[in-house]
Write an enzyme that holds these catalytic residues in place. Sequence first.
Site, PDB file in Angstrom:
ATOM      1  N   HIS A 123      60.857   6.271  30.316  1.00 55.02           N
ATOM      2  CA  HIS A 123      61.969   5.670  29.591  1.00 55.02           C
ATOM      3  C   HIS A 123      61.506   4.837  28.404  1.00 55.02           C
ATOM      4  O   HIS A 123      60.497   4.159  28.449  1.00 55.02           O
ATOM      5  CB  HIS A 123      62.794   4.786  30.542  1.00 55.02           C
ATOM      6  CG  HIS A 123      61.993   3.676  31.171  1.00 55.02           C
ATOM      7  ND1 HIS A 123      61.862   2.433  30.598  1.00 55.02           N
ATOM      8  CD2 HIS A 123      61.269   3.642  32.308  1.00 55.02           C
ATOM      9  CE1 HIS A 123      61.104   1.668  31.364  1.00 55.02           C
ATOM     10  NE2 HIS A 123      60.727   2.373  32.414  1.00 55.02           N
ATOM     11  N   ASP A 124      62.254   4.960  27.309  1.00 52.90           N
ATOM     12  CA  ASP A 124      62.102   4.125  26.119  1.00 52.90           C
ATOM     13  C   ASP A 124      60.806   4.378  25.345  1.00 52.90           C
ATOM     14  O   ASP A 124      60.458   3.604  24.451  1.00 52.90           O
ATOM     15  CB  ASP A 124      62.203   2.626  26.469  1.00 52.90           C
ATOM     16  CG  ASP A 124      63.508   2.298  27.176  1.00 52.90           C
ATOM     17  OD1 ASP A 124      64.562   2.457  26.548  1.00 52.90           O
ATOM     18  OD2 ASP A 124      63.471   1.918  28.365  1.00 52.90           O
ATOM     19  N   GLY A 141      56.698   3.469  30.604  1.00 50.76           N
ATOM     20  CA  GLY A 141      57.833   3.064  29.787  1.00 50.76           C
ATOM     21  C   GLY A 141      57.448   2.226  28.578  1.00 50.76           C
ATOM     22  O   GLY A 141      56.476   1.466  28.601  1.00 50.76           O
TER      23      GLY A 141
END
Length: 269
Positions: A123-124, A141
């Site tokens: 994520h991200d 992440g």
Amino acid sequence: MTDVFVHPTAIVAEGALLSPGVKIGPYSTVGPEVVLGENVELVSHAVVDGRTTIGRDTKIYPFASVGNPPQDLKYGGELSRLEVGERCTIRESVTINPGTEGGGMVTRIGNDCLLMACAHVAHDCQVGNNVVLANYVGLAGHTIIGDHVGFGGLCGVRQFVRIGSYAFIGAHSMVDADVIPYGMAVGNRAKLSGLNLVGLKRRGFERDAIHVLRGAYRKVFFGEGTLRSRVDAAATAFADDPLVQDVVSFMRDGRDRAFCLPRSAEDDV
């Protein structure tokens, strides 16, 4: 959906947007908020879900999972996104997760990237163009990967780490600190082992430009004074060199961050 092919065993949810030339192979599934660009191909058994956009001419191989919820205990179901660029190759069993509220709500992968089998983008993450993740590379992440970065197999990158453009990470490395542009890092934990000379030559960098960059590298990592003072000195001494200024800007932007250093230079920081 002109010229779109969907295999009879595939499942495409109502609401998915399929551009001309899309091919969806056997037993693949596409979620209701997915957008597939022109000529995207899901070979077979691929899953694309979430608020995910796939750029044109990207090819996704069997058992890849693209756009399913982040593997982050803080994720609360927010409507985050995943954006994959054009002409990417996503090989077998790759996993890519969308963003979270704590990281800007979007994961991005640039154009012309190759993600080999079993690679993971969490994520991200923000991944640049022409990036190669070899087999079993894992990006935690919030990592930021510049353009033209290469990874050998079985590498791990800690969350929030930055890796500058044209860097190379050797196989079996664990990266827990920022890697400068044009650098080469290897080991567990990864240390700088010089510049990515082979990569720079392959990318067409001139010999003279590489020579200047090597001089700046020695000044920054093996000169007198603190690391910060050496960065400032290199900024002045090589004020007209764009490659050196890339390195200087990267390090100044991360003044309070940890950097991968050469083993013999660690005591000088």
